[in-house]
Motif scaffolding. Structure first.
Motif, short mmCIF file in Angstrom:
data_model
loop_
_atom_site.label_atom_id
_atom_site.label_comp_id
_atom_site.label_asym_id
_atom_site.label_seq_id
_atom_site.Cartn_x
_atom_site.Cartn_y
_atom_site.Cartn_z
N ILE A 154 43.36 42.71 47.99
CA ILE A 154 42.08 42.20 47.48
C ILE A 154 41.98 42.48 45.98
CG2 ILE A 154 39.58 42.49 47.57
CD1 ILE A 154 39.90 43.07 50.57
N ALA A 155 42.35 43.69 45.56
CA ALA A 155 42.29 44.05 44.14
C ALA A 155 43.22 43.17 43.31
CB ALA A 155 42.65 45.52 43.95
N LYS A 156 44.40 42.85 43.83
CA LYS A 156 45.32 41.96 43.11
C LYS A 156 44.69 40.59 42.90
CE LYS A 156 49.62 43.80 44.92
NZ LYS A 156 50.72 43.51 45.84
N THR A 192 41.66 40.48 30.55
CA THR A 192 40.87 39.26 30.71
C THR A 192 40.52 39.08 32.18
OG1 THR A 192 42.86 37.93 30.97
CG2 THR A 192 41.94 38.08 28.75
N ASN A 193 39.46 38.35 32.43
CA ASN A 193 39.00 38.12 33.79
C ASN A 193 39.50 36.77 34.27
OD1 ASN A 193 37.71 38.23 36.20
ND2 ASN A 193 35.65 38.06 35.38
N VAL A 194 40.74 36.74 34.76
CA VAL A 194 41.32 35.49 35.26
C VAL A 194 41.45 35.50 36.78
CG1 VAL A 194 42.56 34.93 33.14
CG2 VAL A 194 43.66 36.34 34.87
N GLY A 195 40.93 36.54 37.44
CA GLY A 195 41.06 36.68 38.89
C GLY A 195 40.16 35.72 39.65
N ASP A 196 40.30 35.73 40.97
CA ASP A 196 39.56 34.83 41.84
C ASP A 196 38.43 35.57 42.55
OD1 ASP A 196 41.28 32.72 41.25
OD2 ASP A 196 42.67 33.26 42.85
N TYR A 197 37.66 34.80 43.32
CA TYR A 197 36.63 35.37 44.18
C TYR A 197 37.26 35.70 45.53
CZ TYR A 197 32.88 33.90 41.05
OH TYR A 197 32.05 33.75 39.98
N VAL A 198 36.79 36.77 46.17
CA VAL A 198 37.29 37.16 47.49
C VAL A 198 36.11 37.41 48.41
CG1 VAL A 198 38.63 38.84 48.78
CG2 VAL A 198 39.37 38.19 46.49
N HIS A 219 32.85 39.75 41.84
CA HIS A 219 33.48 38.61 42.52
C HIS A 219 33.91 38.94 43.94
CE1 HIS A 219 34.64 36.66 38.40
NE2 HIS A 219 33.34 36.81 38.57
N LEU A 220 33.63 40.16 44.40
CA LEU A 220 33.94 40.57 45.76
C LEU A 220 32.69 40.44 46.62
CD1 LEU A 220 35.83 41.92 47.87
CD2 LEU A 220 34.97 44.11 47.04
N TRP A 246 38.91 33.09 48.11
CA TRP A 246 39.78 33.52 49.20
C TRP A 246 38.95 34.14 50.31
CZ3 TRP A 246 44.87 32.38 49.16
CH2 TRP A 246 45.42 32.01 47.94
N LEU A 247 39.33 33.88 51.56
CA LEU A 247 38.67 34.44 52.73
C LEU A 247 39.65 35.37 53.43
CD1 LEU A 247 36.24 34.47 54.70
CD2 LEU A 247 37.38 32.63 55.91
N ILE A 248 39.26 36.65 53.56
CA ILE A 248 40.11 37.64 54.22
C ILE A 248 39.37 38.18 55.42
CG2 ILE A 248 41.21 39.90 53.98
CD1 ILE A 248 41.83 39.19 51.12
N ASP A 249 40.02 38.09 56.59
CA ASP A 249 39.46 38.62 57.82
C ASP A 249 39.97 40.05 57.99
OD1 ASP A 249 38.30 39.04 60.26
OD2 ASP A 249 39.52 37.59 61.35
#
Length: 194
Positions: free
Chosen positions: A56-58, A72-78, A145-146, A40-43
């Motif tokens: 972002i934490a969600k 578990t680590n099922v989150g995405d990259y930000v 992952h951040l 995910w890309l956040i400006d």
């Protein structure tokens, strides 16, 4: 002699059914692999720090997914860009303090939001998000992952991150109406000509 009576026992329909056994779904190894995670890309330009950090934490924890499972680590990259243009409301720009200690006697350093934003703007977003992640090894893995960058350029174009679109009327973009009115009153200079 004892007379035996034949008694018919009527079972209720609940007794006749077998208990239902439902397995709890648990993410498999394939669900937690890094290759299957979204980017995910956040400006952060003009975004309010706390509201942006919660979203972002969600994403890092994975609560936005159907496959979310605690522990578990099922989150995405930000990927966060323009971290130097993040804003805080009220007087936090001058009053919010960041504390760190070198571990040596007298090694305490206290900086305001304004000073940290000039020196290391990425650290502001990182500290805000890190405080919202689980504590321990799982939280440290999610924090890896951040990716935060001060300017508009980032080095993760090869992963083709998805630009995050904020919902209309999100408080991360626009402050509440009371604060907008208060800011307008504060920004008008006093008339000293009289």
């Amino acid at each position: 002699m004892v007379a035996t009576e034949s008694v018919t026992i009527i079972k209720s329909e609940w007794d006749s059914k077998k208990p239902i056994h439902v397995d709890t779904w648990v993410p498999k190894t394939a669900d937690m692999e890094n290759s299957g995670k979204d980017w995910w890309l956040i400006d952060a330009e003009g975004m309010r720090l706390g509201r942006m950090a919660t979203e972002i934490a969600k994403r890092l924890i994975g609560k936005h997914k159907v496959t979310f499972f605690p522990g578990t680590n099922v989150g995405d990259y930000v990927v966060v860009v323009n971290a130097d243009k993040v804003v805080v409301s009220g007087a936090k720009y001058y009053q919010k303090e960041y504390f760190r200690h070198s571990g040596r006697p007298g090694g305490a350093t206290i900086e305001t939001f304004e000073q940290v934003q000039k020196r290391l703007p990425e650290r502001i977003v990182e500290k805000a998000v890190k405080g919202m992640l689980p504590k321990g090894p799982l939280g440290r893995e999610m924090f890896r992952h951040l990716k935060v960058f001060a300017g508009p350029e980032h080095e993760h174009a090869a992963q083709s991150p998805i630009k995050y679109e904020w919902p209309e009327g999100s408080l991360a973009i626009t402050p509440p109406a009371k604060k907008v009115a208060k800011l307008k009153v504060m920004k008008t200079p006093p008339d000293l000509s009289e």
